[in-house]
Write an enzyme that holds these catalytic residues in place. Structure first.
Site, PDB file in Angstrom:
ATOM      1  N   GLY A  15       7.562   5.766  -6.832  1.00  0.00           N
ATOM      2  CA  GLY A  15       7.348   7.018  -6.093  1.00  0.00           C
ATOM      3  C   GLY A  15       7.345   6.806  -4.585  1.00  0.00           C
ATOM      4  O   GLY A  15       7.879   7.622  -3.840  1.00  0.00           O
ATOM      5  N   ASP A  16       6.761   5.692  -4.140  1.00  0.00           N
ATOM      6  CA  ASP A  16       6.698   5.415  -2.689  1.00  0.00           C
ATOM      7  C   ASP A  16       8.099   5.216  -2.110  1.00  0.00           C
ATOM      8  O   ASP A  16       8.413   5.703  -1.017  1.00  0.00           O
ATOM      9  CB  ASP A  16       5.884   4.139  -2.396  1.00  0.00           C
ATOM     10  CG  ASP A  16       4.488   4.192  -2.990  1.00  0.00           C
ATOM     11  OD1 ASP A  16       3.973   5.299  -3.211  1.00  0.00           O
ATOM     12  OD2 ASP A  16       3.915   3.107  -3.238  1.00  0.00           O
ATOM     13  N   TRP A  57     -10.286  -5.148  -3.833  1.00  0.00           N
ATOM     14  CA  TRP A  57     -11.419  -5.337  -2.912  1.00  0.00           C
ATOM     15  C   TRP A  57     -11.092  -4.490  -1.689  1.00  0.00           C
ATOM     16  O   TRP A  57     -10.452  -4.958  -0.753  1.00  0.00           O
ATOM     17  CB  TRP A  57     -11.542  -6.799  -2.487  1.00  0.00           C
ATOM     18  CG  TRP A  57     -12.002  -7.747  -3.534  1.00  0.00           C
ATOM     19  CD1 TRP A  57     -13.275  -8.191  -3.728  1.00  0.00           C
ATOM     20  CD2 TRP A  57     -11.194  -8.408  -4.534  1.00  0.00           C
ATOM     21  NE1 TRP A  57     -13.307  -9.072  -4.793  1.00  0.00           N
ATOM     22  CE2 TRP A  57     -12.057  -9.222  -5.303  1.00  0.00           C
ATOM     23  CE3 TRP A  57      -9.829  -8.366  -4.860  1.00  0.00           C
ATOM     24  CZ2 TRP A  57     -11.599  -9.999  -6.371  1.00  0.00           C
ATOM     25  CZ3 TRP A  57      -9.369  -9.130  -5.920  1.00  0.00           C
ATOM     26  CH2 TRP A  57     -10.261  -9.938  -6.662  1.00  0.00           C
ATOM     27  N   TYR A  85       2.402   2.442   3.325  1.00  0.00           N
ATOM     28  CA  TYR A  85       3.148   1.331   3.947  1.00  0.00           C
ATOM     29  C   TYR A  85       4.500   1.152   3.228  1.00  0.00           C
ATOM     30  O   TYR A  85       5.542   1.015   3.870  1.00  0.00           O
ATOM     31  CB  TYR A  85       2.324   0.043   3.897  1.00  0.00           C
ATOM     32  CG  TYR A  85       3.122  -1.195   4.248  1.00  0.00           C
ATOM     33  CD1 TYR A  85       3.465  -1.463   5.570  1.00  0.00           C
ATOM     34  CD2 TYR A  85       3.555  -2.077   3.262  1.00  0.00           C
ATOM     35  CE1 TYR A  85       4.226  -2.589   5.902  1.00  0.00           C
ATOM     36  CE2 TYR A  85       4.302  -3.204   3.580  1.00  0.00           C
ATOM     37  CZ  TYR A  85       4.639  -3.454   4.904  1.00  0.00           C
ATOM     38  OH  TYR A  85       5.394  -4.555   5.223  1.00  0.00           O
ATOM     39  N   ASN A  86       4.456   1.187   1.882  1.00  0.00           N
ATOM     40  CA  ASN A  86       5.701   1.042   1.120  1.00  0.00           C
ATOM     41  C   ASN A  86       6.700   2.141   1.512  1.00  0.00           C
ATOM     42  O   ASN A  86       7.881   1.882   1.735  1.00  0.00           O
ATOM     43  CB  ASN A  86       5.442   1.142  -0.396  1.00  0.00           C
ATOM     44  CG  ASN A  86       4.399   0.147  -0.880  1.00  0.00           C
ATOM     45  OD1 ASN A  86       4.151  -0.857  -0.222  1.00  0.00           O
ATOM     46  ND2 ASN A  86       3.780   0.430  -2.019  1.00  0.00           N
ATOM     47  N   GLY A 112       0.883  -1.171   0.000  1.00  0.00           N
ATOM     48  CA  GLY A 112       0.000   0.000   0.000  1.00  0.00           C
ATOM     49  C   GLY A 112       0.915   1.213   0.000  1.00  0.00           C
ATOM     50  O   GLY A 112       2.012   1.149   0.567  1.00  0.00           O
ATOM     51  N   ASP A 113       0.475   2.304  -0.616  1.00  0.00           N
ATOM     52  CA  ASP A 113       1.426   3.402  -0.867  1.00  0.00           C
ATOM     53  C   ASP A 113       2.182   3.864   0.381  1.00  0.00           C
ATOM     54  O   ASP A 113       3.410   3.892   0.401  1.00  0.00           O
ATOM     55  CB  ASP A 113       0.729   4.575  -1.584  1.00  0.00           C
ATOM     56  CG  ASP A 113      -0.325   5.294  -0.730  1.00  0.00           C
ATOM     57  OD1 ASP A 113      -0.916   4.661   0.172  1.00  0.00           O
ATOM     58  OD2 ASP A 113      -0.550   6.499  -0.980  1.00  0.00           O
TER      59      ASP A 113
HETATM   60  P1  AMP Z   1       7.624   8.527 -10.559  1.00  0.00           P
HETATM   61  O1  AMP Z   1       6.707   8.350  -9.400  1.00  0.00           O
HETATM   62  O2  AMP Z   1       7.313   7.679 -11.749  1.00  0.00           O
HETATM   63  O3  AMP Z   1       7.836   9.967 -10.918  1.00  0.00           O
HETATM   64  O4  AMP Z   1       9.025   7.977 -10.053  1.00  0.00           O
HETATM   65  C1  AMP Z   1       9.572   8.330  -8.813  1.00  0.00           C
HETATM   66  C2  AMP Z   1      11.072   8.245  -8.904  1.00  0.00           C
HETATM   67  O5  AMP Z   1      11.447   6.905  -9.254  1.00  0.00           O
HETATM   68  C3  AMP Z   1      11.687   9.127  -9.977  1.00  0.00           C
HETATM   69  O6  AMP Z   1      11.913  10.443  -9.487  1.00  0.00           O
HETATM   70  C4  AMP Z   1      12.962   8.388 -10.284  1.00  0.00           C
HETATM   71  O7  AMP Z   1      13.975   8.703  -9.343  1.00  0.00           O
HETATM   72  C5  AMP Z   1      12.582   6.922 -10.091  1.00  0.00           C
HETATM   73  N1  AMP Z   1      12.203   6.301 -11.370  1.00  0.00           N
HETATM   74  C6  AMP Z   1      10.963   6.078 -11.870  1.00  0.00           C
HETATM   75  N2  AMP Z   1      11.023   5.506 -13.079  1.00  0.00           N
HETATM   76  C7  AMP Z   1      12.324   5.337 -13.365  1.00  0.00           C
HETATM   77  C8  AMP Z   1      13.064   4.803 -14.483  1.00  0.00           C
HETATM   78  N3  AMP Z   1      12.446   4.319 -15.561  1.00  0.00           N
HETATM   79  N4  AMP Z   1      14.409   4.811 -14.415  1.00  0.00           N
HETATM   80  C9  AMP Z   1      15.059   5.296 -13.327  1.00  0.00           C
HETATM   81  N5  AMP Z   1      14.437   5.810 -12.251  1.00  0.00           N
HETATM   82  C10 AMP Z   1      13.095   5.848 -12.264  1.00  0.00           C
END
Ligand code: AMP
Length: 316
Positions: A259-260, A102, A31-32, A28-29
């Site tokens: 992102g988490d 669910w 939790y992660n 879960g976001d």
């Molecule tokens: P996002 O929530 O998709 O913006 O991703 C959060 C963070 O995960 C980004 O700021 C990157 O540091 C890392 N990230 C996500 N996708 C990638 C990717 N394809 N390659 C490298 N780092 C990534």
């Protein structure tokens, strides 16, 4: 030791291994984020998970899992009428993943109602950080959302830093206007915001990370990290903006929890005295490792191999 409260939902995850065979985990976001924040910081942080589960066996296992991750479960309330939410990840013959949830009547939806009955503000204080997300907000009733905003105001007045990631999930909101109104309230109370550009494109029609920065500055947020996948982040703190690149990966396996994990790494960095830029660099290294592995939470062994190469002191 710094005290952090993480508010939201942890669900049962069923991940398809082969046809009709599933691996069970918890995710879960928020939790992660809690797991990655705690693992990154080792001893220096006490992370309290504020949530609710049921009185069933799976709920006991969920609490045991929190404890295994060294998260404090003293603010996880027990509902007599509900159980944890559940989601299934299925992979089709082309490798495409789909999610089925669910969670409509999950115990976590009762978290604040139970907190009101059984908990008190004194149980939350003293604290350094209160962390919540747009999903934590979405699962609440309108009355509980109002209560949450009032609670956050009180925490803020007591000097607690408020941290928010909008994590927009359209399916959890009756309409986008209601969601925007709630996110605007959450941002206006936040000291640190960790939005993704994609969420703002869909919800607010933002075109660039700079647009998101300008919007949140107007709402008074003092520290802002706009995440934009492999394009890295645009940050803002102490009145100045900065860029921090993502760490390139050889092969993206699964972007769940990118992102988490970034948020967990960033929070850990900041709470351990790293600058916003250094915290972004550590968080990007961690998130790039996570996207190279399957599932939201990498195993402890995998995490050890990551921290053998990168840890907070690498960036301090
Ligand atoms: P996002 O929530 O998709 O913006 O991703 C959060 C963070 O995960 C980004 O700021 C990157 O540091 C890392 N990230 C996500 N996708 C990638 C990717 N394809 N390659 C490298 N780092 C990534």
């Amino acid at each position: 030791m710094k005290q952090v409260i993480i508010f939201g939902e942890c669900m049962v995850e069923l991940f398809q291994l082969v046809d009709n065979v599933y691996h069970q985990a918890f995710a879960g976001d928020v939790y992660n984020t809690a797991v990655y924040c705690k693992r990154s910081a080792a001893q220096q942080l006490n992370l309290k998970f504020l949530s609710a589960v049921g009185t069933d066996l799976v709920s006991d296992k969920l609490i045991a899992q929190l404890e295994q991750e060294k998260l404090d479960s003293s603010l996880v309330f027990r509902s007599k009428t509900a159980r944890p939410g559940l989601y299934m990840i299925n992979t089709d013959c082309f490798g495409e993943r789909s999610f089925v949830y669910w969670r409509d009547s999950s115990a976590a939806k009762q978290s604040l109602a139970l907190f009101r009955q059984q908990g008190s503000l004194a149980q939350l204080l003293p604290a350094d950080v209160f962390y919540f997300s747009g999903i934590s907000l979405a699962i609440l009733s309108p009355e509980d959302r109002t209560y949450l905003f009032d609670l956050i105001k009180e925490l803020k007045q007591s000097g607690v830093q408020i941290v928010f990631d909008p994590n927009y999930r359209p399916a959890l909101w009756p309409d986008a206007d209601l969601c925007r109104a709630n996110f605007d309230k959450a941002y206006a109370l936040s000291d640190l915001a960790l939005p993704g550009l994609d969420d703002h494109k869909v919800l607010y029609g933002s075109a660039t990370a700079a647009d998101v920065l300008a919007q949140l500055q107007q709402l008074g947020v003092k520290e802002i990290i706009v995440k934009n996948g492999p394009a890295g982040v645009l940050g803002y703190s102490d009145g100045k903006s900065f860029q921090s690149p993502a760490v390139p990966v050889k092969k993206v396996i699964d972007t769940t929890a990118a992102g988490d994990s970034f948020n967990g790494g960033y929070l850990s960095g900041r709470l351990n005295g790293l600058s916003p830029l250094a915290s972004c660099q550590y968080a990007a290294a961690l998130a790039s490792f996570v996207v190279e592995h399957t599932g939201a939470i990498v195993t402890k062994e995998q995490f050890r191999s990551f921290s053998g190469r990168f840890n907070l002191s690498t960036f301090s």
